[in-house]
Enzyme design. Structure first.
Site, mmCIF file in Angstrom:
data_model
loop_
_atom_site.group_PDB
_atom_site.id
_atom_site.type_symbol
_atom_site.label_atom_id
_atom_site.label_comp_id
_atom_site.label_asym_id
_atom_site.label_seq_id
_atom_site.Cartn_x
_atom_site.Cartn_y
_atom_site.Cartn_z
ATOM 1 N N HIS A 183 0.867 -1.183 0.000
ATOM 2 C CA HIS A 183 0.000 0.000 0.000
ATOM 3 C C HIS A 183 0.904 1.233 0.000
ATOM 4 O O HIS A 183 2.018 1.198 0.534
ATOM 5 C CB HIS A 183 -0.818 -0.057 1.293
ATOM 6 C CG HIS A 183 -1.909 0.956 1.413
ATOM 7 N ND1 HIS A 183 -1.676 2.252 1.810
ATOM 8 C CD2 HIS A 183 -3.239 0.866 1.220
ATOM 9 C CE1 HIS A 183 -2.819 2.908 1.864
ATOM 10 N NE2 HIS A 183 -3.791 2.090 1.502
ATOM 11 N N ASP A 186 2.841 -4.554 8.048
ATOM 12 C CA ASP A 186 1.631 -3.758 7.848
ATOM 13 C C ASP A 186 0.459 -4.722 8.030
ATOM 14 O O ASP A 186 0.195 -5.551 7.155
ATOM 15 C CB ASP A 186 1.657 -3.147 6.443
ATOM 16 C CG ASP A 186 0.355 -2.435 6.098
ATOM 17 O OD1 ASP A 186 -0.621 -2.562 6.860
ATOM 18 O OD2 ASP A 186 0.331 -1.769 5.046
ATOM 19 N N GLN A 234 -4.708 -5.160 7.043
ATOM 20 C CA GLN A 234 -5.693 -6.112 6.504
ATOM 21 C C GLN A 234 -5.611 -7.469 7.190
ATOM 22 O O GLN A 234 -6.309 -8.400 6.773
ATOM 23 C CB GLN A 234 -5.489 -6.296 4.986
ATOM 24 C CG GLN A 234 -5.627 -5.029 4.170
ATOM 25 C CD GLN A 234 -7.056 -4.493 4.124
ATOM 26 O OE1 GLN A 234 -8.014 -5.168 4.514
ATOM 27 N NE2 GLN A 234 -7.214 -3.266 3.654
ATOM 28 N N CYS A 265 -4.821 2.563 -3.617
ATOM 29 C CA CYS A 265 -3.536 2.993 -3.018
ATOM 30 C C CYS A 265 -2.417 1.996 -3.285
ATOM 31 O O CYS A 265 -1.513 1.830 -2.448
ATOM 32 C CB CYS A 265 -3.658 3.252 -1.514
ATOM 33 S SG CYS A 265 -4.808 4.556 -1.114
HETATM 34 N N1 PMP Z 1 -1.956 -0.745 4.562
HETATM 35 C C1 PMP Z 1 -2.908 -1.478 4.003
HETATM 36 C C2 PMP Z 1 -2.574 -2.862 3.523
HETATM 37 C C3 PMP Z 1 -4.188 -0.954 3.865
HETATM 38 O O1 PMP Z 1 -5.147 -1.685 3.289
HETATM 39 C C4 PMP Z 1 -4.458 0.348 4.345
HETATM 40 C C5 PMP Z 1 -5.834 0.972 4.207
HETATM 41 N N2 PMP Z 1 -6.395 0.821 2.928
HETATM 42 C C6 PMP Z 1 -3.427 1.064 4.928
HETATM 43 C C7 PMP Z 1 -2.187 0.489 5.024
HETATM 44 C C8 PMP Z 1 -3.620 2.452 5.456
HETATM 45 O O2 PMP Z 1 -4.462 2.463 6.540
HETATM 46 P P1 PMP Z 1 -5.032 3.842 7.120
HETATM 47 O O3 PMP Z 1 -5.617 4.572 5.968
HETATM 48 O O4 PMP Z 1 -6.037 3.409 8.122
HETATM 49 O O5 PMP Z 1 -3.868 4.555 7.737
#
Ligand code: PMP
Length: 423
Positions: A125, A202, A205, A368
């Site tokens: 991401h 991370d 998910q 993203c």
């Molecule tokens: N990492 C992953 C794998 C995600 O799916 C997301 C959210 N789509 C994020 C990071 C970012 O999370 P947040 O927007 O809650 O900071």
């Protein structure tokens, strides 16, 4: 289909029976972006505002004591959820993005030198790419990326080749928010440690959907968000091993994170306050605590089985559709989501028709993960992502909608007329 959770569980989620647009009930299949909240979480949130709210750790008055107690109880709940050894290894942040940025700024700036390597992956991401690009700019560290296999898994042989004595940190996602791939994080951590590198996972998910044990994994840093696990937005967690967090300089400066301040200097507070500058996300953290209670009352293993069942069903049905390309691996390697693309039909067309005509909420775009989409040779995809309240009937509506879009936009149906789904 014994693995499915009872449909009655939906009654806990008021928004799922709202009429959205012309559709009731809405099929909410955008859970990888953010989830909905059960009544138990909504009640916890309004309960704080109605009865116990004040700033934490500050006033010597009853309300401040009450909200401090609730806020610290939330930290305990998180500690238990991920099995952290120490309570103060749990830092409340505003979300996964803030958690990763904290490590990239604080640990990264203090520890990375020109030529050191940070190993990421092609499926990350943006929030696990951009902070490292910024750190690399400041420190001269070099970013390397684990490539993917053809079916959208991490190429573990390439990982081992990329792992050298220059590698200082491996930062990868546990579950891809676009491909759905469940990555072998335990193996990654063991191999990285053997090579002398630290590991950041991370878990945005994974923590909401799979049981995660930071001690069993021996992970160094772990980041996740409350809003993807039935909690409010505005709160997330950074877990870090005590010795690492202790050695790191504070990232944000301000109230709460200090021990003593003089006009020209300060000394930082002990953990966890050192990384919680300013008024923390008090009410969101308490809401997240209620969300954890809810998730644990259903059971993360049961949630995972439920999502796997829905995912396999969706995957099998989508695989039958001509011209549709499913991104990512076979169901046995994936968590509860399926992204797909058609050659000639833009993802936004899918999302629009699915929403307007079928009452199915999905995500369309790059989610993203622009570098991943570039690697796949597409600009965008459509993503259906599941959670504990989704049903087979909703997946059926998704499939029905996808077939209808295909009929509308495919060459033989070029008239681009919007038909009713049952025509
Ligand atoms: N990492 C992953 C794998 C995600 O799916 C997301 C959210 N789509 C994020 C990071 C970012 O999370 P947040 O927007 O809650 O900071």
């Amino acid at each position: 289909r014994t693995a499915l959770l009872p449909v009655a569980l939906r009654n806990d989620f008021p928004i799922l029976s709202e009429e959205v647009g012309d559709h009731q009930p809405l099929a909410f299949l955008d859970n990888a972006a953010s989830t909905q909240r059960p009544r138990q979480v909504i009640d916890a949130l309004s309960g704080v505002y109605e009865r116990t709210y004040a700033n934490v750790h500050r006033g010597i008055h009853t309300l401040s004591e009450l909200s401090t107690e609730q806020y610290e109880t939330a930290r305990h709940r998180v500690q238990r959820l991920i099995n952290a050894r120490q309570l103060h290894e749990v830092i409340f942040t505003s979300g996964t993005t803030a958690s990763i940025n904290t490590v990239a700024r604080s640990w990264g700036d203090a520890n990375l030198r020109a030529g050191d390597e940070v190993l990421l992956s092609v499926m990350e991401h943006h929030s696990n790419l951009v902070p490292w690009q910024q750190t690399a700019e400041r420190t001269g560290a070099v970013l390397r990326h684990i490539p993917l296999t053809d079916d959208g898994r991490l190429d573990m042989e390439a990982f081992e080749r990329l792992l050298t004595d220059r590698t200082k940190l491996v930062a990868v996602t546990a579950v891809s928010n676009t491909l759905g791939t469940i990555n072998p994080v335990a193996e990654i951590i063991a191999k990285a440690h053997a090579a002398g590198a630290l590991v950041l996972i991370d878990a945005a998910q994974s923590v909401p959907h799979l049981a995660v044990d930071v001690q069993a994994l021996d992970v160094d840093f772990l980041a996740f968000s409350g809003h993807k696990m039935l909690g409010p937005s505005g709160v997330g967690v950074l877990y870090g091993k005590e010795a690492l967090l202790d050695a790191m300089p504070p990232f944000l400066g301000g109230g709460s994170m200090i021990n003593e301040v003089k006009l020209s200097s300060f000394t930082p507070a002990a953990l966890p306050a050192k990384f919680e500058a300013g008024t923390p996300p008090i009410v969101p953290a308490i809401g997240m605590s209620a969300a954890i209670d809810y998730l644990q009352s259903v059971g993360l293993d049961a949630i995972h089985r439920h999502e796997s069942e829905l995912t396999r069903y969706a995957y099998d049905a989508l695989s039958q559709i001509e011209g549709l390309r499913i991104l990512g691996p076979a169901p046995e390697h994936r968590a509860g989501l399926v992204s797909f693309a058609f050659d000639r039909i833009h993802a936004h067309e899918f999302a629009q028709v699915l929403n307007d005509q079928f009452g199915v909420a999905v995500r369309a775009g790059h989610h993203c993960t622009q570098p991943l989409h570039a690697h796949l040779g597409i600009a965008a995809s459509t993503r259906a992502s599941f959670y504990l309240y989704n049903t087979l009937e909703e997946v059926d509506r998704l499939i029905e909608g996808v077939l209808a879009v295909q009929r509308m936009f495919a060459p033989q149906g070029r008239q681009r007329k919007r038909r009713k789904p049952d025509e």
